[in-house]
Every structure is written in structure tokens, then in C-alpha cells.
Write a protein that holds these residues in place. Sequence first.
Motif, PDB file in Angstrom:
ATOM      1  N   LEU A  69      10.986   3.949  -1.272  1.00 40.64           N
ATOM      2  CA  LEU A  69      12.325   4.152  -2.074  1.00 40.64           C
ATOM      3  C   LEU A  69      12.063   3.422  -3.340  1.00 40.64           C
ATOM      4  O   LEU A  69      13.104   3.510  -4.250  1.00 40.64           O
ATOM      5  CB  LEU A  69      13.394   3.492  -1.363  1.00 40.64           C
ATOM      6  N   LEU A  70      11.141   2.647  -3.799  1.00 43.30           N
ATOM      7  CA  LEU A  70      11.087   2.254  -5.062  1.00 43.30           C
ATOM      8  C   LEU A  70      10.585   3.251  -6.037  1.00 43.30           C
ATOM      9  O   LEU A  70      10.888   3.106  -7.340  1.00 43.30           O
ATOM     10  CB  LEU A  70       9.663   1.172  -5.102  1.00 43.30           C
ATOM     11  N   ASN A  71      10.177   4.437  -5.611  1.00 41.85           N
ATOM     12  CA  ASN A  71       9.700   5.696  -6.334  1.00 41.85           C
ATOM     13  C   ASN A  71      10.476   6.780  -6.178  1.00 41.85           C
ATOM     14  O   ASN A  71      10.518   7.445  -6.953  1.00 41.85           O
ATOM     15  CB  ASN A  71       8.202   5.914  -6.012  1.00 41.85           C
ATOM     16  N   PHE A  72      11.161   6.837  -5.090  1.00 42.66           N
ATOM     17  CA  PHE A  72      11.983   8.234  -4.621  1.00 42.66           C
ATOM     18  C   PHE A  72      13.183   7.908  -3.940  1.00 42.66           C
ATOM     19  O   PHE A  72      13.333   6.859  -3.588  1.00 42.66           O
ATOM     20  CB  PHE A  72      11.068   9.260  -3.894  1.00 42.66           C
ATOM     21  N   ASN A  73      14.177   8.890  -4.191  1.00 39.86           N
ATOM     22  CA  ASN A  73      15.311   8.711  -3.478  1.00 39.86           C
ATOM     23  C   ASN A  73      15.449   9.511  -2.088  1.00 39.86           C
ATOM     24  O   ASN A  73      16.314   9.354  -1.336  1.00 39.86           O
ATOM     25  CB  ASN A  73      16.398   9.130  -4.215  1.00 39.86           C
ATOM     26  N   GLY A  74      14.540  10.393  -1.848  1.00 44.68           N
ATOM     27  CA  GLY A  74      14.834  11.302  -0.769  1.00 44.68           C
ATOM     28  C   GLY A  74      14.150  10.559   0.401  1.00 44.68           C
ATOM     29  O   GLY A  74      13.035  10.296   0.609  1.00 44.68           O
ATOM     30  N   SER A  75      14.844  10.383   1.782  1.00 42.84           N
ATOM     31  CA  SER A  75      14.405   9.910   2.870  1.00 42.84           C
ATOM     32  C   SER A  75      15.196  10.213   4.060  1.00 42.84           C
ATOM     33  O   SER A  75      16.307  10.274   3.828  1.00 42.84           O
ATOM     34  CB  SER A  75      14.520   8.412   2.638  1.00 42.84           C
ATOM     35  N   ASP A  76      14.588  10.608   5.156  1.00 39.48           N
ATOM     36  CA  ASP A  76      15.172  10.669   6.460  1.00 39.48           C
ATOM     37  C   ASP A  76      15.078   9.382   7.164  1.00 39.48           C
ATOM     38  O   ASP A  76      15.272   9.389   8.274  1.00 39.48           O
ATOM     39  CB  ASP A  76      14.425  12.085   7.214  1.00 39.48           C
ATOM     40  N   ASN A  77      14.233   8.571   6.558  1.00 38.50           N
ATOM     41  CA  ASN A  77      14.018   7.332   7.426  1.00 38.50           C
ATOM     42  C   ASN A  77      15.376   6.351   7.019  1.00 38.50           C
ATOM     43  O   ASN A  77      15.130   5.378   6.147  1.00 38.50           O
ATOM     44  CB  ASN A  77      12.600   6.732   6.594  1.00 38.50           C
ATOM     45  N   ILE A  78      16.145   6.090   8.042  1.00 31.94           N
ATOM     46  CA  ILE A  78      17.452   5.366   7.925  1.00 31.94           C
ATOM     47  C   ILE A  78      17.044   3.880   7.664  1.00 31.94           C
ATOM     48  O   ILE A  78      17.774   3.317   6.943  1.00 31.94           O
ATOM     49  CB  ILE A  78      18.326   5.636   9.049  1.00 31.94           C
ATOM     50  N   MET A  79      16.065   3.270   8.403  1.00 34.58           N
ATOM     51  CA  MET A  79      15.760   1.990   8.328  1.00 34.58           C
ATOM     52  C   MET A  79      15.145   1.513   6.999  1.00 34.58           C
ATOM     53  O   MET A  79      15.394   0.251   6.818  1.00 34.58           O
ATOM     54  CB  MET A  79      14.559   1.728   9.381  1.00 34.58           C
ATOM     55  N   ALA A  80      14.943   2.446   6.297  1.00 32.60           N
ATOM     56  CA  ALA A  80      14.234   2.101   4.941  1.00 32.60           C
ATOM     57  C   ALA A  80      15.616   1.564   4.169  1.00 32.60           C
ATOM     58  O   ALA A  80      15.413   0.449   3.467  1.00 32.60           O
ATOM     59  CB  ALA A  80      13.670   3.128   4.121  1.00 32.60           C
ATOM     60  N   SER A  81      16.613   2.099   4.023  1.00 31.45           N
ATOM     61  CA  SER A  81      17.808   1.675   3.300  1.00 31.45           C
ATOM     62  C   SER A  81      18.419   0.480   4.103  1.00 31.45           C
ATOM     63  O   SER A  81      18.961  -0.550   3.390  1.00 31.45           O
ATOM     64  CB  SER A  81      18.953   2.801   3.293  1.00 31.45           C
ATOM     65  N   VAL A  82      18.141   0.258   5.441  1.00 32.45           N
ATOM     66  CA  VAL A  82      18.845  -0.760   6.020  1.00 32.45           C
ATOM     67  C   VAL A  82      18.133  -1.856   5.671  1.00 32.45           C
ATOM     68  O   VAL A  82      18.679  -3.054   5.381  1.00 32.45           O
ATOM     69  CB  VAL A  82      18.671  -0.490   7.705  1.00 32.45           C
ATOM     70  N   LEU A  83      16.818  -1.933   5.565  1.00 30.95           N
ATOM     71  CA  LEU A  83      15.980  -3.046   5.191  1.00 30.95           C
ATOM     72  C   LEU A  83      16.361  -3.290   3.832  1.00 30.95           C
ATOM     73  O   LEU A  83      16.452  -4.519   3.310  1.00 30.95           O
ATOM     74  CB  LEU A  83      14.551  -2.778   5.438  1.00 30.95           C
ATOM     75  N   ALA A  84      16.602  -2.399   2.900  1.00 31.05           N
ATOM     76  CA  ALA A  84      16.658  -2.586   1.535  1.00 31.05           C
ATOM     77  C   ALA A  84      17.960  -3.401   1.310  1.00 31.05           C
ATOM     78  O   ALA A  84      18.038  -4.337   0.513  1.00 31.05           O
ATOM     79  CB  ALA A  84      16.849  -1.311   0.785  1.00 31.05           C
ATOM     80  N   THR A 111       0.782  -1.345   0.056  1.00 27.08           N
ATOM     81  CA  THR A 111       0.006  -0.065   0.027  1.00 27.08           C
ATOM     82  C   THR A 111       0.819   1.217  -0.058  1.00 27.08           C
ATOM     83  O   THR A 111       0.666   2.191  -0.789  1.00 27.08           O
ATOM     84  CB  THR A 111      -0.971  -0.166   1.226  1.00 27.08           C
ATOM     85  N   VAL A 112       1.968   1.226   0.870  1.00 23.47           N
ATOM     86  CA  VAL A 112       2.580   2.401   0.639  1.00 23.47           C
ATOM     87  C   VAL A 112       3.719   2.646  -0.503  1.00 23.47           C
ATOM     88  O   VAL A 112       3.641   3.658  -0.928  1.00 23.47           O
ATOM     89  CB  VAL A 112       3.985   2.252   1.789  1.00 23.47           C
ATOM     90  N   ALA A 113       3.892   1.423  -1.183  1.00 25.60           N
ATOM     91  CA  ALA A 113       4.550   1.665  -2.628  1.00 25.60           C
ATOM     92  C   ALA A 113       3.607   2.262  -3.507  1.00 25.60           C
ATOM     93  O   ALA A 113       3.930   2.902  -4.591  1.00 25.60           O
ATOM     94  CB  ALA A 113       5.112   0.140  -2.935  1.00 25.60           C
ATOM     95  N   THR A 114       2.184   1.826  -3.411  1.00 27.81           N
ATOM     96  CA  THR A 114       1.207   2.200  -4.216  1.00 27.81           C
ATOM     97  C   THR A 114       0.789   3.606  -4.279  1.00 27.81           C
ATOM     98  O   THR A 114       0.623   4.425  -4.999  1.00 27.81           O
ATOM     99  CB  THR A 114      -0.058   1.300  -4.115  1.00 27.81           C
ATOM    100  N   LEU A 115       0.936   4.073  -3.016  1.00 29.50           N
ATOM    101  CA  LEU A 115       0.695   5.689  -2.561  1.00 29.50           C
ATOM    102  C   LEU A 115       1.794   6.356  -3.197  1.00 29.50           C
ATOM    103  O   LEU A 115       1.640   7.500  -3.740  1.00 29.50           O
ATOM    104  CB  LEU A 115       0.347   5.644  -1.039  1.00 29.50           C
ATOM    105  N   SER A 116       3.111   6.048  -2.726  1.00 25.77           N
ATOM    106  CA  SER A 116       4.105   6.647  -3.144  1.00 25.77           C
ATOM    107  C   SER A 116       4.190   6.818  -4.664  1.00 25.77           C
ATOM    108  O   SER A 116       4.650   7.730  -5.423  1.00 25.77           O
ATOM    109  CB  SER A 116       5.398   5.875  -2.577  1.00 25.77           C
ATOM    110  N   SER A 117       3.970   5.696  -5.474  1.00 28.90           N
ATOM    111  CA  SER A 117       3.752   5.578  -6.816  1.00 28.90           C
ATOM    112  C   SER A 117       2.892   6.456  -7.314  1.00 28.90           C
ATOM    113  O   SER A 117       3.152   7.306  -8.335  1.00 28.90           O
ATOM    114  CB  SER A 117       3.609   4.241  -7.318  1.00 28.90           C
ATOM    115  N   ALA A 118       1.734   6.697  -6.906  1.00 27.69           N
ATOM    116  CA  ALA A 118       0.707   7.672  -7.240  1.00 27.69           C
ATOM    117  C   ALA A 118       1.016   9.230  -7.030  1.00 27.69           C
ATOM    118  O   ALA A 118       0.988   9.943  -7.860  1.00 27.69           O
ATOM    119  CB  ALA A 118      -0.701   7.524  -6.245  1.00 27.69           C
ATOM    120  N   VAL A 119       1.935   9.594  -5.934  1.00 24.79           N
ATOM    121  CA  VAL A 119       2.496  10.696  -5.953  1.00 24.79           C
ATOM    122  C   VAL A 119       3.602  11.014  -6.821  1.00 24.79           C
ATOM    123  O   VAL A 119       3.462  12.139  -7.709  1.00 24.79           O
ATOM    124  CB  VAL A 119       3.196  11.118  -4.392  1.00 24.79           C
TER     125      VAL A 119
END
Length: 480
Positions: free
Chosen positions: A201-216, A147-155
Motif C-alpha cells: 500500500l505504499l505504492n498502490f491503493n488496490g487491495s483485497d487484503n483487509i489486514m494491510a489497512s488494519v496494520l497501517a 522486500t514486498v515494498a521494493t517489489l511493489s515499487s518496481a511494478v
Amino acid sequence: MKTQENILLLADAYKYSHHKLYYPGTTKIYSYLESRGGQFDETVFFGLQYFLKYYLEGEVITTEKIDAAAGFLEQVFGRQDVFDRSKFDYIVQKHGGRLPVRIKAVPEGTHVPVNNVLVTIENTDPECFWLTNFLETLLMQVWYPCTVATLSSAVRTIATEYFQETASESAMAAIDFVLNDFGFRGVSSVESAGLGGAAHLLNFNGSDNIMASVLAQRYYGANRVIGLSVPATEHSICTLLGEEGELEVFKHVLRTFPSGTVACVSDSFDIFRACSEYWGTELKELVLSRDGVLVIRPDSGDPVFTLLRVFDILMDKFGYTFNEKGYKVLPPQVRVLQGDGVTVDTIRHIYSALKINGISAENLVLGMGGALLQKVDRDTQQFAFKCSYAEVNGEATDVQKHPIEIDSHGRLVESFKRSKAGQLKLIQTEEGYRTIRKEQGPAFKDELVTVFENGALTYEVNFEGVRERACKEKKEVTVD
């Protein structure tokens, strides 16, 4: 590090009785996952590999875990005839603690129209027919990263359309940083931050969420840090010297980072004074002489009207040029960040207002927190997990629900919760993806891939590949 969670305790309590409640002679349960509709007309599939690796891969059932669950569940039910440890002891003895199930799924990053199968699961051992839907509770949680990937893609779709209409060609690459993930502090857990943040992060590169890149990196083999950020202030910095000291704090920010991008929240007291008297007057020359970008951040008030007033002031003070499409652009040293009250709907309103007022979308970047990672639920895309096929006493059986409900006019109608029947496959036609029964359309390739079988990952994807697929399959959508 392998999870220490006891998989025997990762199901809804009522499911522990199902091994007895399935009709005698049941040997096969086959179920599927789909998005039945919702806010968006397609779903970006992402996140299953994390759940497979973290929770299901390898020897996940042990005698020690069974012992722990037995005592716990006896207390849950207040009786001894619900939880049957022999079912799990069998998996330890026969399968070495590995789960005898087969899971097929559409490749991650795929954009699938709603009402189509995304995942199927079935038991591979007739004795473990009950295991298929026992795992529903855990596997259903893939709704969240999808759902987050879908929402982010819509933006991304909205931003791309407005950039194409109003931004200079040289600014198109900036779309990768238009929407920044500000959601770490606002989610329910660190796990949610990682899953939802990686989906973004499937759709954008900007993030202050460190755990996103850790999980990726940890679960999708990303070969670099995906989520990127810049130095930025918060109100504790900008209010440190009081209202009378705000200008001095702003000077300190510029001197501390004399080059590169730096963002400064500027609404601690009066955003319009900060833009007019401080950034646009007292600090104007310092800003324009920097080898980098100052990102001015309003953080309160109505997003549309506040931004229009902020741009009016900044363009009056710093000046502007017209790009080749005829829209106003601030000097390259100055941009604006809106990170408060940002949703899919407000993003549409903001970009529309900028366009109407002749302001290029390239002047603005966005931050999204709770609305990106937290203000979604399973019903945003109406995810469902249903049994569609079984084998009972040697007979193949279609399994389906098609409930009748009363609509708002008092009429009996078929519910949208009607489920699919039979073993399924996802095919791709000239019209797009479509779900059919397994035995139909033999000439069509099944887009579902076996990703997990008998305790082992059988198809692994890396993050860069998932991003590439998500980008390639993205539909062109016209802004309303």
C-alpha cells in the motif's frame, strides 16, 4: 493490545550461549542491517516500526517470562549451563524490564541503494553487550516488508512507464489501482498478510487484503482505510448453475450491482465464449447502459496470449477509440483484470505485448497474490545483519568478515558477503546515498535516525508520511 509473545523465546536457540562465548571483557556490541544486493538495485525501507511497537516497546521482560523461558530452554539444550536467567533478571531489576539498546534507522519509505546501512543497533548498558545480536532474529524479519515494498515499487515503475507511453492523460490517476493485492490467502500467516499488504500500500491503493489497512492504522496511525476494493465474483458463484447457467449468473451480477465497478471471473468454462457470446453479445447493451465499469477477469492460461485474444474479442464486440497517443481504448464501461500468473517479469511481457498490438495500458488492471507476498525470501534482496564494532577490555575494535571463496572457474576470490567495519552512518551526496564510517565526513548529516532507545520509541512515523516519502524518492526507471 500488547503482544503476549515471550521475547525471551524469540531468538535462534544457539544465541542463548553467546553471553558466555563473547570474549571476556566485552562491553559493547554494535551491529547493522543492510541489503547486500539481489533482484533490485535499491531497497524501500519499511516495517521496522511494527516490530518495535509489537515486540520491543515497553516492559517486555518480566520475572514470569523469565521463569517460563528457563524451564523451556533447559529442555531445548538438555543442560542447565546454557541459559543464564541472571542476564534477564538484571534487565528487570536495573531497567524495569525495558531493553537497554539504541536502534537507529533510515526513515521508513526511503529508497536506499543496495550495500548501504539501513539499521544499526547497540547496547546502552555494558552488562548487556550480548543483547544486541540476541535481537537479530526478530529484527532481521524486517527483510519481508522491505522486500514486498521494493517489489511493489518496481511494478509501479513498470506500469507508470507504459501508461506514460500508451495511456491517455486522463487515465494516469488509475495507476493507483493498477496492481491489486490478492495475497491474503496465500501467505504463511495473518501477520505476513498485514506486513506485506501494508508494504504494497505504499505504492498502490488496490487491495483485497483487509489486514494491510488494519496494520497501517494500528501501527502506523493511518487516518483512513488505505486498501480499497470492489464487489467481485469467484468461481463458486459463476459455476453455481453449471455451464448452461453461466449466462444467467452473469445477468444476476449486473442486476445486483447496476452501478459502480464490479468484477466478474469469466473463465469457468470458456473465457473466449464468455467474452464473445455473453458479455459482448447477449449482455452488451446491459453492460454499456451501466453507470459503472464491468471488469472481466480471465483466470487461467498464458497471460499474454490469453489477454491478447480477450482484447481482440472485446474490441470487436464493444468497439474502441484511439486515445491522443494513438492506442486503442475500450468503452469506459469495460475493462479487463489479469490476476493469474502475474509476476514482475510477466507484467513486463504483458505491457510490452499490449503496446506492440496498439492497445493502451489503461484497459488493464492486475492482481498479484503469491508472487507479491509469498514468493520472496531473505535472499531476494540478500539481507544481512552483522557486527561491525565492539569494545573489549576498554579497547575499541573494528569487527569485520571478508571470506574467500572458490568461484565457478576454480579461482580464489573475495566473497560478496564481505561485511562493513566500524560504527556507521548513511549520508546523502550528489550521487545519492552512501555508507561511511561514523567519524568520516563530519560535514555530512547522518540520515540514520534514533527510533528506539531503552524500551521507548523515540521517532514515530505515520503511514501517510511514509507513503509520501516513498513516492518522492522513487527513481525514474526506463522499461527494458
